[in-house]
Scaffold this motif. Structure first.
Motif, PDB file in Angstrom:
ATOM      1  N   CYS A  12      41.171  49.869  44.929  1.00  0.00           N
ATOM      2  CA  CYS A  12      40.674  49.673  43.563  1.00  0.00           C
ATOM      3  C   CYS A  12      39.433  50.528  43.349  1.00  0.00           C
ATOM      4  O   CYS A  12      38.703  50.831  44.286  1.00  0.00           O
ATOM      5  CB  CYS A  12      40.337  48.191  43.387  1.00  0.00           C
ATOM      6  SG  CYS A  12      39.585  47.784  41.807  1.00  0.00           S
ATOM      7  N   CYS A  16      34.478  45.618  45.086  1.00  0.00           N
ATOM      8  CA  CYS A  16      33.463  44.617  44.744  1.00  0.00           C
ATOM      9  C   CYS A  16      32.752  44.071  45.969  1.00  0.00           C
ATOM     10  O   CYS A  16      33.326  43.948  47.047  1.00  0.00           O
ATOM     11  CB  CYS A  16      34.126  43.466  44.004  1.00  0.00           C
ATOM     12  SG  CYS A  16      34.632  43.938  42.358  1.00  0.00           S
ATOM     13  N   CYS A  44      37.874  40.096  39.786  1.00  0.00           N
ATOM     14  CA  CYS A  44      39.087  39.934  38.975  1.00  0.00           C
ATOM     15  C   CYS A  44      40.008  38.936  39.678  1.00  0.00           C
ATOM     16  O   CYS A  44      39.779  38.556  40.830  1.00  0.00           O
ATOM     17  CB  CYS A  44      39.788  41.275  38.772  1.00  0.00           C
ATOM     18  SG  CYS A  44      40.662  41.860  40.229  1.00  0.00           S
TER      19      CYS A  44
HETATM   20  S1  SF4 Z   1      37.905  42.041  43.027  1.00  0.00           S
HETATM   21 FE1  SF4 Z   1      39.296  43.045  41.586  1.00  0.00          FE
HETATM   22  S2  SF4 Z   1      37.999  44.542  40.557  1.00  0.00           S
HETATM   23 FE2  SF4 Z   1      36.922  43.939  42.408  1.00  0.00          FE
HETATM   24  S3  SF4 Z   1      37.551  45.461  43.948  1.00  0.00           S
HETATM   25 FE3  SF4 Z   1      38.928  43.709  44.134  1.00  0.00          FE
HETATM   26  S4  SF4 Z   1      40.686  44.257  42.873  1.00  0.00           S
HETATM   27 FE4  SF4 Z   1      39.004  45.586  42.253  1.00  0.00          FE
END
Ligand code: SF4
Length: 655
Positions: A12, A16, A44
């Protein structure tokens, strides 16, 4: 309660920073790191689900072996012994090149690269070149800039015009959304160029629904308008570029009408877009991974790069063509990470999207085995039916994974690996920001799973690969040596990076000094030709009139989150009523999509925002529901050996 710093390991943009809290009763609370300027305290849905996946009942809990009676549970010793004996036999009879190591980006942890280091210790095996997702675009930016960099995330706020080109941050990069909203609150125009209406349309001030694959035509049309209106940066073009004059001259061979006609937009829409982009003092382009998934994918991105260069939007605050970011990658010792020096020269390779043809066209016996790590190729590779045939034709198949994917189901041995919450590692975004992120072990391995490092270390011992086992004694040493250049750059020790998310400074505004990394230090313009192919972005085969675009889901990273879908659920295909034509079908009907490669049952949805004859489906569905790649082909992009998922043409039949 104990708090740990963790991270999301998925493929991604956002990578995060996660705070994992283990409560006194042993339960776990996952949240986005509120101190982190990118993560801003939220994750997310994919992130929450994945972070908790370590306790998923569907995880593979033990090493498994396929038998005529079904799966047999083996002890680790037995499984690794049997695999090592088979490897010994293959190595002595056919050599290491008869093994394929197929890997992808299922987990971004640095230590996961031990798989490649192991196979190189065998002398090197057959591997893939190119890429399913971004190969054409990476090649384009390497040709134009010499390297692939993105601006610091907050630099978006310096932009006077933001272009989201084939990008849907609401679903695929949600931490860009607060920055976009802030820009919107300052009345900065946000222009969305995308064939389909997505969740991100709500963020945009303008939406330009171009025909799939016509991105290069649009870039040229804008460049032509800006040139005619003298809205170009001649100083930059003359002093820091190669081919600017030829590029401007080449624009003469195209009429605005033919370029605009190829995009499906109106002349006034393209003029409006050119005006907004060309008159902004700084304009930034943020690319998604759609425009390059075409036969002309590399050219599309090179023309977008050329547009940004011509308009003087390179190397300035609030500018740039943001596609990916390989800044931190350069400070990793790849030779140590991947053990490249142990590779023999001239090893066989195949373009990743053309795996099936490569395997099936080889003389019988040339390929003796395959190891799959961090990947689910039986869903993600194009041309599913041929991929299944190819995979099954390989006599010895080993898959390492967390769960029983479609690929694992067809393996001879399945080895369960640890989850990110069960291991310590470092991660980085190769796609957007410049943070190098430590992720701590939060829990002990939940099942009888092992880290890949342990799996390959055990195999190496059984194969007497003493040089490998002494070069890579343990994970901390492996990582510390691999990040030595990075530590030198940051003037710190590896230990000082533990427990932290570290900003990697020095390239917030790429190319600020105009020091391009091409061989001559100049930005290279792609010079478009007037070849017929330039205007054949759309199908000419009347049997398959519908242009299929397969988009990423908000709820799944590729195929990773589709495992829980009920078997009865079919992929949904969206189409406008106009494109349905005489077919008597309506919302909710089961229909059949047919391409030259195969057939797929889908549920029909009506979406009248779609351009004429463009249909949309979400990628990632498993075989039980119907893999979308049954429809796609193994054709490669013009450069970069990229899968051309969005160059897929179908017809629709009512069942
Ligand atoms: S939590 Fe969601 S937005 Fe954050 S790195 Fe993982 S997939 Fe991507």
């Amino acid at each position: 309660m104990k708090k740990y710093k963790s991270a999301c390991s998925m493929d991604c943009w956002d990578i995060c920073s996660i705070i994992a809290e283990v409560k006194d009763d042993g339960s776990l609370k996952i949240s986005g790191d509120s101190d982190d300027p990118v993560t801003r305290g939220f994750l997310c849905q994919k992130g929450y689900v994945s972070a908790n996946y370590f306790q998923d009942p569907e995880r593979i809990t033990e090493p498994l072996k396929r038998t005529s009676d079904g799966w047999q549970i083996l002890s680790w010793d037995q499984a690794l012994f049997e695999i090592s004996e088979k490897l010994k036999s293959i190595l002595s009879s056919n050599g290491s090149q008869s093994l394929i190591h197929y890997k992808d980006a299922g987990h971004g942890g640095l230590s996961k690269n031990i798989d490649s280091a192991f196979f190189n210790a065998l002398g090197g095996v057959t591997t893939a070149t190119g890429n399913l997702c971004w190969g054409a675009g990476m090649k384009a930016q390497q040709l134009d800039f010499g390297q692939v960099y993105s601006h610091y995330p907050m630099d978006m706020l310096n932009s006077q015009c933001i272009v989201l080109w084939g990008k849907n941050p609401m679903d695929t990069s949600p931490h860009m959304v607060p920055i976009l909203k802030k820009a919107a609150s300052k009345n900065i125009p946000i222009l969305l160029i995308d064939p389909v209406k997505t969740a991100s349309t709500s963020l945009a001030s303008h939406h330009y629904p171009i025909l799939p694959g016509s991105d290069g035509h649009l870039a040229l049309a804008i460049a032509k308008i800006l040139t005619d209106k003298k809205l170009i940066d001649l100083h930059f073009a003359e002093n820091y570029c190669l081919g600017a004059e030829k590029f401007i001259h080449a624009l003469d061979q195209f009429s605005i009408e033919e370029l605009v006609s190829a995009t499906g937009l109106s002349i006034s829409q393209v003029h409006e877009l050119a005006e907004l982009y060309g008159t902004a003092t700084s304009a930034s382009i943020f690319l998604g991974y759609g425009p390059q998934r075409n036969r002309n994918g590399c050219r599309n991105l090179r023309l977008i790069d050329a547009l940004a260069a011509l308009s003087g939007n390179i190397g300035i605050e609030g500018g740039g063509v943001n596609y990916a970011n390989h800044y931190i990658n350069q400070w990793i010792d790849r030779n140590h990470l991947l053990n490249d020096s142990e590779q023999a020269t001239g090893l066989p390779t195949f373009p990743q999207p053309a795996f099936a043809d490569y395997v099936l066209n080889k003389p019988l016996g040339d390929i003796q085995g395959i190891f799959v790590t961090l990947a689910n190729p039986l869903v993600q590779l194009p041309d599913t039916n041929r991929v299944i045939e190819a995979f099954k034709s390989i006599p010895f198949r080993v898959v390492i994974d967390l769960r029983m994917t479609d690929t694992a189901r067809m393996a001879d041995y399945v080895l369960p690996c640890t989850h990110i919450m069960e291991e310590s590692d470092f991660l980085m975004s190769s796609m957007w920001h410049n943070f190098f992120t430590y992720t701590d072990q939060v829990v002990e391995p939940t099942y009888n799973a092992r880290h890949e490092f342990d799996i390959f270390h055990s195999l190496a011992r059984m194969l007497d690969l003493n040089a490998f086992t002494s070069k890579y004694p343990n994970i901390p040493d492996y990582i510390a040596k691999s990040i030595k250049p990075l530590c030198q750059k940051l003037n710190c020790s590896p230990e000082e990076l533990i427990g932290k998310r570290s900003f990697f400074p020095g390239n917030e505004i790429p190319w600020r000094n105009r020091d391009f990394e091409t061989s001559d230090g100049l930005f290279h313009f792609y010079i478009p030709g007037s070849d017929q192919d330039f205007f054949s972005a759309q199908t000419k085969d009347a049997s398959y009139p519908l242009h299929l675009v397969s988009v990423h889901s908000r709820y799944s990273m590729h195929s990773q989150h589709f495992s829980h879908r009920p078997e009865s659920e079919l992929p949904t295909v969206s189409i406008s009523t106009v494109s349905l034509g005489n077919i008597e079908a309506s919302e909710g009907d089961t229909i059949k999509l047919i391409s030259a490669n195969g057939e797929l049952k889908c549920t029909l949805a009506i979406d009248n925002s779609l351009p004429h004859n463009v249909i949309k489906v979400t990628q990632g569905w498993w075989h039980k529901n119907g893999s979308v790649n049954i429809l796609t082909s193994q054709k490669l992009s013009d450069d970069g050996e990229q899968a051309t998922y969005n160059d897929c043409f179908c017809r629709l039949e009512k069942i």
